[in-house]
Design an enzyme around this catalytic site. Structure first.
Site, PDB file in Angstrom:
ATOM      1  CE  LYS A 162       8.755  -4.108  23.998  1.00 55.76           C
ATOM      2  NZ  LYS A 162       9.803  -3.075  24.189  1.00 55.76           N
ATOM      3  CB  THR A 163       3.739  -1.049  28.295  1.00 55.84           C
ATOM      4  OG1 THR A 163       4.759  -2.037  28.490  1.00 55.84           O
ATOM      5  CG2 THR A 163       2.655  -1.223  29.336  1.00 55.84           C
ATOM      6  CG  ASP A 195       6.108  -6.461  29.006  1.00 56.93           C
ATOM      7  OD1 ASP A 195       6.611  -6.459  27.854  1.00 56.93           O
ATOM      8  OD2 ASP A 195       6.456  -5.670  29.895  1.00 56.93           O
ATOM      9  CB  THR A 200      13.289  -7.242  24.271  1.00 53.89           C
ATOM     10  OG1 THR A 200      13.385  -8.448  25.032  1.00 53.89           O
ATOM     11  CG2 THR A 200      12.649  -6.163  25.134  1.00 53.89           C
ATOM     12  NE  ARG A 224      10.618   2.277  30.878  1.00 52.64           N
ATOM     13  CZ  ARG A 224      10.297   1.085  30.403  1.00 52.64           C
ATOM     14  NH1 ARG A 224      11.240   0.229  30.066  1.00 52.64           N
ATOM     15  NH2 ARG A 224       9.030   0.753  30.275  1.00 52.64           N
TER      16      ARG A 224
HETATM   17  P1  ADP Z   1       8.112  -0.582  26.677  1.00 54.74           P
HETATM   18  O1  ADP Z   1       6.829  -1.281  27.047  1.00 54.74           O
HETATM   19  O2  ADP Z   1       8.458  -0.730  25.233  1.00 54.74           O
HETATM   20  O3  ADP Z   1       9.264  -0.960  27.564  1.00 54.74           O
HETATM   21  P2  ADP Z   1       6.711   1.796  27.610  1.00 54.74           P
HETATM   22  O4  ADP Z   1       5.465   1.727  26.805  1.00 54.74           O
HETATM   23  O5  ADP Z   1       6.614   1.364  29.036  1.00 54.74           O
HETATM   24  O6  ADP Z   1       7.896   0.993  26.881  1.00 54.74           O
HETATM   25  O7  ADP Z   1       7.258   3.308  27.533  1.00 54.74           O
HETATM   26  C1  ADP Z   1       8.167   3.813  28.465  1.00 54.74           C
HETATM   27  C2  ADP Z   1       7.867   5.266  28.771  1.00 54.74           C
HETATM   28  O8  ADP Z   1       8.145   6.047  27.615  1.00 54.74           O
HETATM   29  C3  ADP Z   1       6.430   5.564  29.157  1.00 54.74           C
HETATM   30  O9  ADP Z   1       6.425   6.544  30.176  1.00 54.74           O
HETATM   31  C4  ADP Z   1       5.813   6.129  27.913  1.00 54.74           C
HETATM   32  O10 ADP Z   1       4.842   7.072  28.215  1.00 54.74           O
HETATM   33  C5  ADP Z   1       6.987   6.784  27.221  1.00 54.74           C
HETATM   34  N1  ADP Z   1       6.836   6.647  25.765  1.00 54.74           N
HETATM   35  C6  ADP Z   1       7.224   5.585  25.029  1.00 54.74           C
HETATM   36  N2  ADP Z   1       6.948   5.776  23.735  1.00 54.74           N
HETATM   37  C7  ADP Z   1       6.378   7.003  23.646  1.00 54.74           C
HETATM   38  C8  ADP Z   1       5.890   7.779  22.544  1.00 54.74           C
HETATM   39  N3  ADP Z   1       5.942   7.321  21.283  1.00 54.74           N
HETATM   40  N4  ADP Z   1       5.348   8.976  22.813  1.00 54.74           N
HETATM   41  C9  ADP Z   1       5.311   9.433  24.079  1.00 54.74           C
HETATM   42  N5  ADP Z   1       5.772   8.763  25.144  1.00 54.74           N
HETATM   43  C10 ADP Z   1       6.301   7.550  24.943  1.00 54.74           C
END
Ligand code: ADP
Length: 335
Positions: free
Chosen positions: A67-68, A112, A161, A220
């Site tokens: 998401k981030t 977030d 979430t 992650r």
């Molecule tokens: P969230 O905000 O949903 O908790 P993040 O955006 O922080 O998740 O992603 C967590 C990690 O996983 C980051 O290092 C990101 O680069 C990697 N990641 C997540 N989704 C992908 C994707 N579709 N392709 C490549 N890397 C991803």
């Protein structure tokens, strides 16, 4: 090693830096989530054609799914600056007013955990999202007045979430809601391959698959396990083979399905002491010596998702797959 598999735990400074370096910068580089990518692309293209800020976007889904990363991509692809904030940081309407009134035109505001924002701030946000305007309250009681303030146009990207926890009026003000799905092993292999290049780690294809299948469908976690494997390969010398992955993940208590110690403890109690259930959540929690909250929010969802247990009106039950994963069979001698 339990926290290794909990995507909501942020981990060490080094890990946060690694995550940052790993984030894809464009939709094209973002692995999987094909539907969401197509939808976001259209939304951005339409805004470009009309020369306006893209619609507000809500990103919903479990932690660690990107998401981030997507919020950063939205800003990057539309050439706009990005401001990062979070629900827990917005405890008063004033906190939000300060952020909103300092945005530059066209800025992307990422919030977030938006479901954790204060109620008073939510109301302020409705008007801001709709009309790029807020009313600032001055004074208290009968003498209170509100001063209208025009804002620079912005795009809100909210992440949650728990989209069910968002009040309807807030949910309705997003032009688009993206629901992120767990990733399949192929997609996680692509995520891992990228990360391995960045870590300058030589790794076999079968080793990547081995990590991918233990990563709970979550990028992650995949990236985190890869770092542990890298450490292991570094210390024991040489390339990251499938055998190296197996040894490394055994050391960290991550099994073939991505179950950790607590997951396995819950399963084993359910299978041995309760003959596969049904058994109530509280009884199960007491038996493993954990809070039932933890079992319900951390352990159970994953065990249900991968089909090792089911929820029934009479309690939790192991499935056939649950028995098989532990190479055990139900006893017939007890009722
Ligand atoms: P969230 O905000 O949903 O908790 P993040 O955006 O922080 O998740 O992603 C967590 C990690 O996983 C980051 O290092 C990101 O680069 C990697 N990641 C997540 N989704 C992908 C994707 N579709 N392709 C490549 N890397 C991803």
């Amino acid at each position: 090693g339990d926290e290794l598999l909990q995507p909501e735990m942020m981990g060490s400074e080094a890990e946060v830096a690694f995550e940052g370096a790993l984030r894809p910068k464009s939709l094209a580089e973002f692995v999987g989530q094909q539907r969401v990518r197509g939808q976001l692309q259209l939304l951005l293209d339409a805004a470009t054609i009309q020369n306006r800020t893209p619609d507000h976007i809500l990103l919903a889904g479990p932690p660690g799914l990107g998401k981030t990363t997507l919020a950063m991509i939205v800003a990057h692809e539309s050439g706009r600056p990005l401001r990062l904030s979070s629900g827990p940081a917005i405890q008063h309407a004033g906190d939000l007013a300060a952020v909103l009134s300092s945005l530059v035109p066209g800025e992307v505001l990422f919030v977030d955990e938006i479901h954790r924002m204060a109620r008073s701030a939510e109301e302020l946000l409705y008007l801001a999202m709709e009309d790029f305007r807020i009313d600032i309250m001055v004074g208290k009681g009968a003498g209170a007045t509100s001063i209208p303030l025009d804002l620079a146009p912005f795009t809100l990207v909210g992440a949650t979430t728990r989209s069910g926890l968002l009040p309807n009026p807030l949910r309705d003000r997003f032009g688009f809601t993206a629901h992120l799905e767990f990733y399949d092993a192929d997609e996680l292999v692509q995520v891992l391959r990228r990360a391995a290049v960045m870590l300058e780690l030589r790794i076999e294809e079968s080793a990547l698959i081995e990590i991918a299948t233990r990563s709970r469908g979550t990028p992650r976690i995949a990236n985190r396990l890869l770092r542990r494997v890298r450490d292991y390969a570094l210390v024991h010398g040489g390339e990251a083979t499938r055998a190296v992955v197996r040894s490394a993940l055994e050391l960290y208590d991550v099994d073939e399905l991505g179950l950790d110690r607590l997951d396995r403890a819950v399963m084993l109690i359910l299978l041995t002491r309760f003959n596969g259930g049904p058994v109530g959540l509280n009884t199960l929690a007491v038996s493993v010596g954990e809070e039932s909250e933890t079992i319900e929010s951390v352990v159970e969802p994953f065990l249900v998702r991968i089909g090792l247990i089911v929820r029934t009106p009479r309690g939790r039950m192991a499935t056939r797959e649950g028995w098989e994963h532990f190479n055990m069979q139900p006893r017939n001698d007890i009722a």
